[in-house]
Design an enzyme around this catalytic site. Structure first.
Site, PDB file in Angstrom:
ATOM      1  N   ARG A 267       0.857  -1.178   0.000  1.00 41.89           N
ATOM      2  CA  ARG A 267       0.000   0.000   0.000  1.00 41.89           C
ATOM      3  C   ARG A 267       0.894   1.229   0.000  1.00 41.89           C
ATOM      4  O   ARG A 267       1.881   1.290   0.740  1.00 41.89           O
ATOM      5  CB  ARG A 267      -0.888   0.017   1.249  1.00 41.89           C
ATOM      6  CG  ARG A 267      -2.008  -1.012   1.216  1.00 41.89           C
ATOM      7  CD  ARG A 267      -3.041  -0.684   0.145  1.00 41.89           C
ATOM      8  NE  ARG A 267      -4.199  -1.563   0.174  1.00 41.89           N
ATOM      9  CZ  ARG A 267      -4.409  -2.554  -0.689  1.00 41.89           C
ATOM     10  NH1 ARG A 267      -3.544  -2.808  -1.640  1.00 41.89           N
ATOM     11  NH2 ARG A 267      -5.508  -3.285  -0.608  1.00 41.89           N
ATOM     12  N   GLU A 296      -3.207   7.448  -4.624  1.00 48.08           N
ATOM     13  CA  GLU A 296      -3.610   6.915  -5.937  1.00 48.08           C
ATOM     14  C   GLU A 296      -4.920   7.537  -6.400  1.00 48.08           C
ATOM     15  O   GLU A 296      -5.803   7.744  -5.568  1.00 48.08           O
ATOM     16  CB  GLU A 296      -3.798   5.390  -5.835  1.00 48.08           C
ATOM     17  CG  GLU A 296      -2.484   4.672  -5.737  1.00 48.08           C
ATOM     18  CD  GLU A 296      -2.639   3.183  -5.461  1.00 48.08           C
ATOM     19  OE1 GLU A 296      -3.717   2.620  -5.728  1.00 48.08           O
ATOM     20  OE2 GLU A 296      -1.674   2.596  -4.960  1.00 48.08           O
ATOM     21  N   HIS A 314      -0.901   0.103  -9.944  1.00 48.13           N
ATOM     22  CA  HIS A 314      -1.549  -0.826  -9.003  1.00 48.13           C
ATOM     23  C   HIS A 314      -2.112  -2.046  -9.755  1.00 48.13           C
ATOM     24  O   HIS A 314      -3.333  -2.278  -9.763  1.00 48.13           O
ATOM     25  CB  HIS A 314      -2.642  -0.108  -8.208  1.00 48.13           C
ATOM     26  CG  HIS A 314      -3.044  -0.842  -6.957  1.00 48.13           C
ATOM     27  ND1 HIS A 314      -3.478  -0.199  -5.824  1.00 48.13           N
ATOM     28  CD2 HIS A 314      -3.080  -2.168  -6.659  1.00 48.13           C
ATOM     29  CE1 HIS A 314      -3.772  -1.096  -4.896  1.00 48.13           C
ATOM     30  NE2 HIS A 314      -3.538  -2.302  -5.383  1.00 48.13           N
TER      31      HIS A 314
END
Ligand code: 8YV
Length: 348
Positions: A267, A296, A314
């Protein structure tokens, strides 16, 4: 993986949908259960469609006023489908008086308010194991891309520069990968799969974890800075959430050093991104190879324009096989909940 937990077998893609594609399984259903889907699962090939076929889905993301939609459709809803990206906060949980289960697509669930769910006796399921291999594979892809300057080399070729100039002199030499020291931050299911792959690269492997594990052959470093000082490459594979925010800070990044490479497939907020950019710019860190970012989908301009960074959007779990398996596990959890009252892969 949790001690004692067996790896979930990943079926080949042609079999992945089969369990849920036999119409007779649903023949005796007179009415479909109504569920709320928080956001679109467009990252999975057929999730939206499969959910819509099996359930009466309230597609929450399509309503401009979420609160009003919950008030209008919330009564009688016992199950919610979401993902790490879409989450389920206390407001959503508490707006659904009959809620009993939240089935999430993805392994990380830091955006689901577990406390609020527990208080209300709501079960939460995630999709562990089925994505472990693909995320571990991507971590290695990033590590090698960073060490061997693959992104930079590709940009060089695509820009037509190979024909007009020397490779050497234009692109600095990379770093050898095999035989190096690999530090892993978070030795859970994914961290362990990354470590196992390290054996194929003849690496010396150590890890930092909340707890030392007695069931693995890797050295434990109680201090994360100590691990970073020792390692050539540091791979972040820990859970996200408040407990790990900025765990990898300036001190850790500088301990990794000017030739060190940090990889993050976990993360974004686990790494202090401002400190990361500063360390790269000051030459105190060699390279950052990242699949995840602090805000993000925003990626700092300094990383987008730096040859010391590899940046991906991602995509750790984004393979056809894995996304189908994740989708199936969500369907399996939902079906089990409606049939037995219990989800199959509870998050905690
Ligand atoms: C997904 C992930 O892309 O499983 C996770 O925790 O990060 C990824 O597999 C994510 O769940 C999308 O919301």
């Amino acid at each position: 993986m949790r001690a004692g937990a067996r790896p979930r077998p990943v079926p080949p893609p042609d079999q992945v949908a089969s369990r849920f594609s036999h119409p007779h399984l649903y023949d005796n259903m007179t009415t479909k259960h109504r569920i709320i889907q928080v956001g679109s699962l467009a990252g999975s090939p057929t999730a939206n469609q499969n959910l819509a076929e099996r359930y009466d889905v309230v597609e929450l993301w399509k309503y401009p006023d979420r609160k009003a939609a919950l008030a209008e459709h919330g009564k009688g809803i016992t199950a919610v489908v979401t993902s790490a990206n879409h989450g389920a906060d206390a407001e959503l949980i508490n707006a659904l008086p009959d809620l009993k289960a939240i089935c999430s697509w993805g392994v990380g669930y830091e955006t689901i308010d577990i406390q609020a769910a527990k208080q209300r006796g709501v079960q939460v399921s995630n999709t562990p194991d089925v994505l472990t291999d693909c995320v571990a594979d991507l971590a290695w892809g990033l590590l090698i891309a960073g060490a061997r300057r693959m992104g930079q080399g590709e940009r060089f070729v695509r820009a037509g520069l190979w024909g007009s100039g020397q490779v050497h002199g234009s692109i600095p030499l990379g770093l050898r990968v095999s035989g190096k020291k690999l530090g892993i931050v978070g030795l859970g299911r994914i961290g362990e799969a990354i470590a196992r792959r390290g054996a194929g690269f003849d690496m010396d492997i150590r890890y930092h974890n909340r707890r030392k594990r007695d069931d693995v052959p890797y050295g434990y470093e109680a201090s994360l800075t100590g691990l970073a000082e020792w390692a050539d490459f540091l791979v972040v594979a820990t859970v996200g959430g408040a407990g790990t925010r900025h765990l990898v800070n300036r001190e850790v990044l500088e301990a990794l050093g000017p030739d060190g490479i940090v990889v993050n497939i976990a993360r974004g907020p686990v790494i202090d991104e401002t400190a990361l950019v500063a360390a790269l710019q000051a030459g105190k860190l060699g390279c950052a190879a990242l699949d995840v970012f602090e805000h993000e989908p925003k990626v700092p301009e300094a990383l987008m324009t730096s040859d010391k960074a590899v940046v991906l959007p991602h995509i750790g779990s984004a393979t056809l096989e894995t996304r189908l398996s994740m989708e199936n596990l969500v369907l399996e959890n939902l079906q089990a909940f409606f049939e037995t009252g219990k989800v199959v892969t509870p998050a905690e």
